[in-house]
Design a protein around this motif. Structure first.
Motif, PDB file in Angstrom:
ATOM      1  N   LYS A 123     -11.461   0.388  -1.993  1.00 51.06           N
ATOM      2  CA  LYS A 123     -12.421  -0.703  -2.194  1.00 51.06           C
ATOM      3  C   LYS A 123     -12.637  -1.048  -3.666  1.00 51.06           C
ATOM      4  N   GLN A 167      -6.416  -4.464  -1.111  1.00 50.75           N
ATOM      5  CA  GLN A 167      -5.807  -5.778  -0.932  1.00 50.75           C
ATOM      6  C   GLN A 167      -4.461  -5.849  -1.645  1.00 50.75           C
ATOM      7  N   ASP A 196      -3.488  -2.590   2.140  1.00 49.51           N
ATOM      8  CA  ASP A 196      -4.437  -1.846   2.975  1.00 49.51           C
ATOM      9  C   ASP A 196      -5.815  -2.492   2.827  1.00 49.51           C
ATOM     10  N   ALA A 197      -5.864  -3.808   3.058  1.00 49.19           N
ATOM     11  CA  ALA A 197      -7.090  -4.580   2.821  1.00 49.19           C
ATOM     12  C   ALA A 197      -8.285  -4.063   3.619  1.00 49.19           C
ATOM     13  N   ASP A 198      -8.035  -3.484   4.791  1.00 49.29           N
ATOM     14  CA  ASP A 198      -9.118  -2.968   5.628  1.00 49.29           C
ATOM     15  C   ASP A 198      -9.445  -1.509   5.326  1.00 49.29           C
ATOM     16  N   CYS A 199      -8.764  -0.946   4.352  1.00 47.62           N
ATOM     17  CA  CYS A 199      -8.974   0.447   3.941  1.00 47.62           C
ATOM     18  C   CYS A 199      -8.871   1.416   5.108  1.00 47.62           C
ATOM     19  N   LYS A 200      -7.810   1.255   5.863  1.00 47.00           N
ATOM     20  CA  LYS A 200      -7.576   2.134   7.012  1.00 47.00           C
ATOM     21  C   LYS A 200      -6.837   3.402   6.614  1.00 47.00           C
TER      22      LYS A 200
END
Length: 67
Positions: free
Chosen positions: A34, A46, A50-54
């Motif tokens: 993030k 982003q 891994d924009a969703d930080c999974k």
């Protein structure tokens, strides 16, 4: 398989995210994901896919780190 930062990423991003990655104990964490290490308005997640930080990828490293 080796894990390195892609040559397509801007130098400022590479230099700053490597410093933050080291500070995080060389672990891809939600906080590091993030973070906007290079202050360009995009999170590290982003920029590394891994924009969703999974926290996906080999050994907890985003796939864009690995070639």
């Amino acid at each position: 398989m080796t894990c390195t930062l892609s040559d397509t990423l801007p130098f400022a991003f590479v230099a700053s995210v490597v410093q933050d990655f080291k500070a995080a104990g060389f672990r891809w964490t939600a906080d590091l994901c993030k973070l906007d290490s290079d202050k360009d308005g995009f999170t590290n997640g982003q920029e590394l896919g891994d924009a969703d930080c999974k926290v996906v990828g080999i050994l907890g490293v985003p796939a864009r780190f690995c070639a």
